[in-house]
Design a protein around this motif. Structure first.
Motif, short mmCIF file in Angstrom:
data_model
loop_
_atom_site.label_atom_id
_atom_site.label_comp_id
_atom_site.label_asym_id
_atom_site.label_seq_id
_atom_site.Cartn_x
_atom_site.Cartn_y
_atom_site.Cartn_z
N GLU A 166 -54.27 -0.17 78.54
CA GLU A 166 -54.57 1.13 79.14
C GLU A 166 -54.03 2.29 78.31
O GLU A 166 -54.17 3.45 78.71
N ASP A 167 -53.40 1.96 77.19
CA ASP A 167 -52.78 2.97 76.34
C ASP A 167 -51.82 3.87 77.12
O ASP A 167 -51.95 5.10 77.13
N LEU A 168 -50.85 3.24 77.75
CA LEU A 168 -49.81 3.98 78.48
C LEU A 168 -48.46 3.76 77.81
O LEU A 168 -48.25 2.75 77.12
N LEU A 169 -47.55 4.68 78.00
CA LEU A 169 -46.18 4.50 77.54
C LEU A 169 -45.38 3.79 78.64
O LEU A 169 -45.76 3.82 79.81
N ILE A 170 -44.30 3.12 78.23
CA ILE A 170 -43.38 2.55 79.22
C ILE A 170 -42.03 3.22 79.03
O ILE A 170 -41.51 3.28 77.90
N PHE A 171 -41.49 3.76 80.10
CA PHE A 171 -40.16 4.35 80.09
C PHE A 171 -39.22 3.35 80.76
O PHE A 171 -39.24 3.19 81.98
N GLU A 172 -38.44 2.65 79.93
CA GLU A 172 -37.59 1.56 80.43
C GLU A 172 -36.16 2.05 80.55
O GLU A 172 -35.50 2.32 79.56
N ASP A 173 -35.70 2.15 81.76
CA ASP A 173 -34.36 2.69 82.04
C ASP A 173 -33.43 1.50 82.31
O ASP A 173 -33.72 0.67 83.16
N ASN A 174 -32.34 1.45 81.57
CA ASN A 174 -31.48 0.27 81.69
C ASN A 174 -30.01 0.64 81.87
O ASN A 174 -29.17 0.40 81.02
N PRO A 175 -29.68 1.21 83.03
CA PRO A 175 -28.28 1.60 83.25
C PRO A 175 -27.37 0.44 83.62
O PRO A 175 -26.15 0.54 83.46
N TYR A 176 -27.97 -0.63 84.15
CA TYR A 176 -27.13 -1.69 84.74
C TYR A 176 -27.27 -3.04 84.06
O TYR A 176 -26.59 -3.99 84.44
N GLY A 177 -28.16 -3.15 83.07
CA GLY A 177 -28.47 -4.44 82.46
C GLY A 177 -27.23 -5.20 81.98
O GLY A 177 -27.22 -6.43 81.98
N HIS A 178 -26.19 -4.46 81.59
CA HIS A 178 -24.98 -5.12 81.10
C HIS A 178 -24.01 -5.48 82.20
O HIS A 178 -22.94 -6.01 81.95
N LEU A 179 -24.40 -5.18 83.43
CA LEU A 179 -23.55 -5.52 84.57
C LEU A 179 -24.18 -6.67 85.34
O LEU A 179 -24.43 -6.60 86.54
N ARG A 180 -24.47 -7.75 84.62
CA ARG A 180 -25.05 -8.94 85.27
C ARG A 180 -23.93 -9.87 85.67
O ARG A 180 -23.06 -10.18 84.87
#
Lengths: 409, 409
Positions: free
Chosen positions: A200-214
């Motif tokens: 669809e030719d869209l951008l993805i805005f990937e927000d990762n504030p917590y990924g390191h708190l697994r």
């Protein structure tokens, strides 16, 4: 004065969370509202030492303007740290931002014209809703399932928006332990999301504030690292992993996108504090950031477990009451029976000296009235137990009142 | 990727200063380009001590999120400090910003719709031009005279813009030792400017980065302190008076204007670093900020005098060559004979190992090709002398070449 206001500010509202934070400051209230990290997780002894040393020895540098892109020392450190986690980003693909809220602001500035469409979760991060609203984006909410965004609905909504003649810009996602739901997107869905964005030719805005708190389960690859087209822009804040008061994050982007983001960053605040960047850079250089993250993840695991235990213990066994049990992050998400309005209920909760975030504020479609967010990050385990006990009493009374109303009407 | 860009970013250009700063980093170049404060003016010993103490003893507070408005301790300190200078601003009239560039960003967000008119000096601060451009404002330049903006021209331009059906929003001014010209606006003009703004119902955006760096003449009242209607929004940065690397400023505004600014600040970066705010607050509390300002003003006076001496000594006695002799701030402004293009000349200057800011970048009307800005703040007095000597050689050759061209054509 109001006649001078821009159309964007006339459309923006004060945040519900913000007003709540004021209430939550009262010491007698057990607050599950703001997503405040536990200050005991801030490496303050190390920061105190580094700050004194850097200011004393390198004041000519750290107290001066930085470049707009950010300190090379810091970006080099971040690049190395990201590599350990399978994220390849050279220094030129890293822009330092004044925390990730600024990252969202820059994304809007660089990509969003009024009425452009951004797809986001139902629910999603309130601060992102505020940024998108300020830039007059059309926000289309996509329901979440246990493994992340419902991509069938996303495809339908993309089709509908295209048929409506809209300009589609991107999809905003928080794949790991989403704010506010705590839900993690599966690898399969991340791959499919990227395919949809390509097609669809869209951008993805990937927000990762917590990924390191697994604190349980296995890490899942970031969408950024799956992408080879420069279609994904990733935000990684240090607010939860180092300290919120630093106001420090990085933004990963490539090529023309990075060029545009640097230009808008320059007009926005010239540069992020070099002193702050250096504090983080030296910390990453000298200390075991991985061990620090493992330790604070254990802290949050204990708190999450205390909250789940308390929910199981105190909440009434009523149809429609359920909650998520996240593998990381700071939040548990809760559903109450249909008909309960958690915004209205908040007054009673505050009277009982417990606070949360009503879910409606995190829904761009006006829904979510019966949902709420519980942050387990700041309160002690004892307070989590007592706070959930208080909340359960409020919920029980609310359900009883609704039942009486039902009889009365 | 470019097809995804917003219309605002497609209209914005990279800053000339920014590219220059990269060149100016080469150690062999004597740079008068960037408006960098002298790092020896940063109170680094005091900051090192305060930082270590605050992080160690108050980490729960200073490393946590701040409120959007900013730390009360800091705002209280600023309020008291401003009062000593005849500026009455209660805590509620002070918003802490991530330096004054963010203040400009917030002003645009709160007040500027695309095509709205902002009047500004010819020349004016490049960062303000960038912010206004990003928000697609119509920028109308008003020539400066020795005592500030030409208000007759301003009134004519207001009339013309009104007749053109434009929405007029405000007037952007830097009344003290303006960037880039070094010109100070007289009290009489400040009063008349406010009258015009009242009559025409315009806002005034008063930017005051250098007002506390006065080294001759008497202080003149700020426009903010002359206003009793809440029509003036004032920006006071600590970038030059404490340290640029703090990224710290305050914004003074009243009533509804403050309410709008707080709301857009929240969506922009949530809050400014509390650690940074506390560094400044404790400094103001414990040390004699007035004596510090007097001392750094003496430093800049010496440097300004060195630059004026060198200009008098080395520059050719040619019609059309002149410069300002400011009473404060960081900049001397220079005119070269008509026909000389300081942007083209910059290549030759860099070859001769001296740098400046070409004036055209600071003119919103496309003019100023024969002007340039010389920052005397960063270079040593010896380097100022040598740099101006080099620049004079470049200017002499440029004039000779133009004369030959004149003969040849």
């Amino acid at each position: 004065m109001r006649k001078h206001f821009s159309s964007r500010v006339l459309g923006a509202k004060r945040s519900a969370i913000r007003e709540l934070l004021k209430l939550a400051e009262r010491p007698e209230i057990i607050s599950f509202s703001g997503g405040f990290p536990d200050p005991e997780t801030f490496p303050h002894e190390e920061f105190a030492e580094i700050a004194a040393e850097e200011i004393r020895d390198n004041y000519r540098d750290v107290l001066q303007y930085s470049t707009t892109e950010g300190s090379k020392t810091f970006r080099r450190g971040v690049s190395g740290w990201l590599k350990e986690q399978g994220i390849e980003a050279s220094i030129d693909e890293i822009l330092v931002t004044t925390a990730s809220q600024q990252g969202l602001d820059l994304i809007c500035k660089a990509f969003v014209d009024p009425a452009d469409v951004i797809f986001c979760g139902l629910p999603t991060y309130l601060g992102a809703i505020q940024a998108f609203t300020l830039f007059q984006a059309t926000k289309i909410g996509i329901p979440l399932e246990d493994d992340g965004m419902n991509l069938d609905v996303l495809e339908e909504e993309i089709g509908a928006a295209r048929r409506g003649g809209k300009v589609l810009k991107g999809i905003y996602v928080i794949p790991d332990f989403q704010n506010p739901s705590g839900i993690t997107m599966s690898l399969k869905k991340r791959e499919r999301l990227l395919e949809i964005a390509r097609r669809e030719d869209l951008l993805i805005f990937e927000d990762n504030p917590y990924g390191h708190l697994r604190f349980s389960g296995e890490p899942i690859r970031s969408i950024y690292s799956l992408d080879d087209e420069g279609r994904v822009i990733m935000l990684v804040t240090f607010s939860k992993t180092l300290a919120a008061g630093l106001r420090l994050a990085v933004m990963l982007a490539r090529g023309d996108a990075m060029d545009a983001l640097v230009r808008v960053k320059q007009a926005t605040d010239l540069c992020t504090s070099k002193l702050i960047q250096r504090l983080a850079a030296r910390y990453i250089e000298r200390y075991r950031f991985d061990l620090h993250l493992a330790e604070i993840s254990r802290t949050y695991r204990r708190k999450k477990e205390a909250m789940i235990r308390a929910l199981e213990r105190y909440m009434p066994a009523e149809d429609g009451i359920r909650w998520t049990d996240p593998d990381g992050g700071l939040f548990v998400w809760m559903w109450l029976p249909e008909g309960i309005d958690t915004e209205e209920m908040l007054d009673r909760a505050i009277e009982e000296k417990v606070a949360y975030v009503p879910g409606a504020a995190t829904h761009v479609d006006g829904g979510g009235a019966n949902t709420l967010r519980l942050a387990f990050s700041l309160a002690s385990e004892e307070d989590i137990d007592e706070g959930i006990r208080r909340l359960a009493e409020v919920v029980k009374r609310e359900i009883a009142a609704k039942k009486r109303e039902g009889v009365a009407t």
